[in-house]
Design an enzyme around this catalytic site. Structure first.
Site, PDB file in Angstrom:
ATOM      1  N   ASP A   1      22.535 -72.648  32.882  1.00 13.32           N
ATOM      2  CA  ASP A   1      23.408 -73.231  33.901  1.00 13.32           C
ATOM      3  C   ASP A   1      23.837 -74.629  33.453  1.00 13.32           C
ATOM      4  O   ASP A   1      22.994 -75.486  33.169  1.00 13.32           O
ATOM      5  CB  ASP A   1      22.637 -73.312  35.223  1.00 13.32           C
ATOM      6  CG  ASP A   1      23.490 -73.844  36.377  1.00 13.32           C
ATOM      7  OD1 ASP A   1      24.566 -74.423  36.118  1.00 13.32           O
ATOM      8  OD2 ASP A   1      23.073 -73.690  37.537  1.00 13.32           O
TER       9      ASP A   1
ATOM     10  N   ASP B   1      34.853 -78.146  31.436  1.00 15.00           N
ATOM     11  CA  ASP B   1      36.004 -77.574  32.141  1.00 15.00           C
ATOM     12  C   ASP B   1      35.509 -76.463  33.065  1.00 15.00           C
ATOM     13  O   ASP B   1      35.944 -75.327  32.969  1.00 15.00           O
ATOM     14  CB  ASP B   1      37.037 -77.048  31.133  1.00 15.00           C
ATOM     15  CG  ASP B   1      38.330 -76.585  31.804  1.00 15.00           C
ATOM     16  OD1 ASP B   1      38.613 -77.049  32.922  1.00 15.00           O
ATOM     17  OD2 ASP B   1      39.046 -75.756  31.214  1.00 15.00           O
TER      18      ASP B   1
ATOM     19  N   GLY C   1      35.159 -70.541  24.694  1.00 15.74           N
ATOM     20  CA  GLY C   1      35.114 -71.529  23.616  1.00 15.74           C
ATOM     21  C   GLY C   1      36.388 -72.300  23.354  1.00 15.74           C
ATOM     22  O   GLY C   1      36.550 -72.880  22.283  1.00 15.74           O
ATOM     23  N   GLY C   2      37.306 -72.335  24.322  1.00 13.25           N
ATOM     24  CA  GLY C   2      38.564 -73.063  24.123  1.00 13.25           C
ATOM     25  C   GLY C   2      38.352 -74.534  23.818  1.00 13.25           C
ATOM     26  O   GLY C   2      38.971 -75.091  22.910  1.00 13.25           O
TER      27      GLY C   2
ATOM     28  N   LYS D   1      39.310 -80.128  39.489  1.00 14.73           N
ATOM     29  CA  LYS D   1      40.287 -79.266  40.143  1.00 14.73           C
ATOM     30  C   LYS D   1      40.880 -79.976  41.365  1.00 14.73           C
ATOM     31  O   LYS D   1      40.182 -80.699  42.080  1.00 14.73           O
ATOM     32  CB  LYS D   1      39.638 -77.941  40.558  1.00 14.73           C
ATOM     33  CG  LYS D   1      38.932 -77.218  39.416  1.00 14.73           C
ATOM     34  CD  LYS D   1      39.842 -76.962  38.216  1.00 14.73           C
ATOM     35  CE  LYS D   1      39.059 -76.390  37.036  1.00 14.73           C
ATOM     36  NZ  LYS D   1      39.899 -76.263  35.825  1.00 14.73           N
TER      37      LYS D   1
ATOM     38  N   ASP E   1      26.685 -72.033  28.354  1.00 16.55           N
ATOM     39  CA  ASP E   1      27.329 -71.087  29.268  1.00 16.55           C
ATOM     40  C   ASP E   1      26.559 -69.776  29.229  1.00 16.55           C
ATOM     41  O   ASP E   1      26.124 -69.342  28.160  1.00 16.55           O
ATOM     42  CB  ASP E   1      28.792 -70.836  28.866  1.00 16.55           C
ATOM     43  CG  ASP E   1      29.634 -70.324  30.027  1.00 16.55           C
ATOM     44  OD1 ASP E   1      29.244 -69.323  30.653  1.00 16.55           O
ATOM     45  OD2 ASP E   1      30.680 -70.937  30.313  1.00 16.55           O
TER      46      ASP E   1
END
Length: 369
Positions: free
Chosen positions: A270, A287, A233-234, A316, A250
Site C-alpha cells: 500500500d 500519481d 509504470g508511466g 485530483k 503498487d
C-alpha cells in the site's frame, strides 16, 4: 465577443486550459487583491483565456510583481496594451505598431516577439497564419525600433494573441516573468516504450519545475527514487530514462519492459503505508487517485521525516470551485511544513498542459545558503 476586443483596454491577459477560465479568473482576482489592485475579469466558457481589466499603471505593477510560476491555472500571462482589429486590413503589422508606439516608454526595446493563439480547436487553426505573420511583423517592429535586431533574452517580450481571425490582443511581458514555451504549452512526444500516457505529466513536470541549468545537479543518473501507486509504470518510466534506481510501490503489475532494465524494484504494498528502509531517496513521485488532502499530507510527511528531498505529485480536482479547493490543499501543506519543518522550502503547483482534472505539485527543501 468580449468587450476588450471591441474597445480600448488595459489589463492582464492570462492563457489557460479551455474549461478552466473561471478558476483562472478566481485566482487572478485573489492574487491581485493581495497586491492592492482591484480590477475585474472578463471571459467566456471554453475560450481558453481570461482578461483582467485594470488601469495601465496597475497592469504594469502586476506584470512586474505577480510571478507567473506562482499562478496555478495560468499557462502564460502578459500586460495588455490594447486590442487590434485586422479584418479586411492588408497591412496588419501597422495596426499592431499603432497600439505599441504610445507605450514604448513602458517596455523600451523588446528583445523578442511571440505571436500565438489561445489553446482551442478554432484558434489553433490560425497557427499557420501566426507563423507566417511573424516574419513581416518582426521586420516592421525592427524598422520602428520597437524590437531588437537579434533576440535579447533579458529584454521584455512583445505578445500578439489572435483570439479569432479578425482580432488580436497586443501586450508585453518581462524576461524574468514569462514561460519559455508559446502559450505555456510544453509539447512532448509519447514514447513507444512508456507503459501509459500519464508518463507525459511527469516529463513535463520535470521541465516546468526544475530550471534547465539545475537539471544536471538535481535530476541525474544514479539517484534513488520512489514511485507510489506506480503500476503500470508511466511515471516510473521517466525516472528510469533519467538513469535513476526506482522503488515502484503498487499492488498492481508493472510493465515487464521496465523490470527488465534492472533499475526497478517492484514492491507490492500500500502506497500510504510504505516507507524506504534508508534515508537516501532524492525523488518521491506519486500519481494516486485518492483524496487530495490525504495525498498532500502523505507527501508532506515524507519530506518532514527525511524520506525524500523533493516530491512531485498530482492532486485530483473537484468538479466545482476548483481554485478555492486548490488554495486549501496548498495552504494545508505550507502550514504543516512551516509548523513542523526546520528548513526553508519551496512549493510550486501548476495545471500542466498534460494534466486534465488534476494539478501537479512540486515540493522540496531549499539548500541552505
Amino acid at each position: 465577443m468580449s468587450e476588450i476586443v471591441n474597445g480600448r483596454g488595459s489589463g492582464i491577459v492570462l492563457l489557460c486550459r479551455a474549461g478552466f477560465e473561471g478558476d483562472c479568473a478566481a485566482e487572478i482576482q485573489d492574487k491581485t487583491a493581495e497586491l492592492g489592485v482591484y480590477g475585474y475579469c472578463q471571459t467566456q466558457p471554453e475560450q481558453a483565456y481570461v482578461t483582467y481589466h485594470c488601469q495601465h499603471e496597475e497592469a504594469e505593477h502586476i506584470a512586474r510583481k505577480l510571478t507567473l510560476k506562482d499562478l496555478v491555472f495560468a499557462r502564460e500571462m502578459f500586460a495588455l496594451l490594447g486590442p487590434v482589429k485586422v479584418a479586411g486590413i492588408e497591412d496588419r503589422a501597422s495596426e499592431v505598431i499603432k497600439v505599441l508606439k504610445p507605450h514604448q516608454e513602458t517596455f523600451g526595446l523588446a528583445g523578442e516577439l511571440r505571436v500565438g493563439t489561445p489553446d482551442t480547436n478554432e484558434a489553433n487553426q490560425l497557427s499557420k497564419f501566426c507563423r507566417k505573420f511573424s516574419v513581416p511583423l518582426r521586420q516592421a517592429l525592427r524598422k520602428e525600433e520597437l524590437l531588437s535586431n537579434k533576440p535579447l533574452a533579458k529584454r521584455p517580450m512583445l505578445h500578439v494573441l489572435f483570439v479569432n481571425p479578425a482580432h488580436a490582443l497586443v501586450g508585453y511581458s518581462y524576461s524574468y516573468n514569462q514561460t519559455l514555451h508559446n502559450g505555456g504549452i510544453v509539447r512532448l512526444r509519447m514514447s513507444k516504450e512508456a507503459p501509459s500516457r500519464s508518463t507525459l505529466k511527469l516529463d513535463e513536470a520535470f521541465q516546468v519545475f526544475v530550471p534547465e541549468n539545475e537539471h544536471e545537479k538535481r535530476v541525474h543518473s544514479g539517484m534513488k527514487a520512489v514511485d507510489l501507486g506506480a503500476a503500470p509504470g508511466g511515471w516510473t518510466y521517466q525516472l528510469v530514462r533519467r538513469g535513476m534506481m526506482v522503488q515502484a510501490v503498487d499492488n498492481g503489475p508493472m510493465a515487464e519492459s521496465l523490470m527488465e532494465t534492472g533499475q526497478v524494484k517492484h514492491i507490492q504494498e500500500d502506497g500510504f503505508k510504505f516507507r524506504p528502509k534508508r534515508k537516501n531517496v532524492t525523488w518521491l513521485v506519486c500519481d494516486m487517485v485518492e483524496k487530495p488532502a490525504r495525498v498532500g499530507e502523505l507527501m508532506t510527511s515524507w519530506l518532514l521525516e527525511g524520506d525524500c528531498e523533493e516530491a512531485i505529485f498530482n492532486l485530483k480536482l473537484p468538479m466545482r470551485q476548483r481554485y478555492a479547493a486548490v488554495k486549501g490543499y496548498l495552504d494545508q501543506i505550507k502550514e504543516q511544513l512551516q509548523t513542523e519543518g526546520t528548513k526553508p522550502f519551496e512549493i510550486q503547483a501548476k495545471h500542466l498542459y498534460h494534466d486534465r482534472e488534476e494539478i501537479t505539485v512540486h515540493l522540496r527543501w531549499l539548500p541552505r545558503s
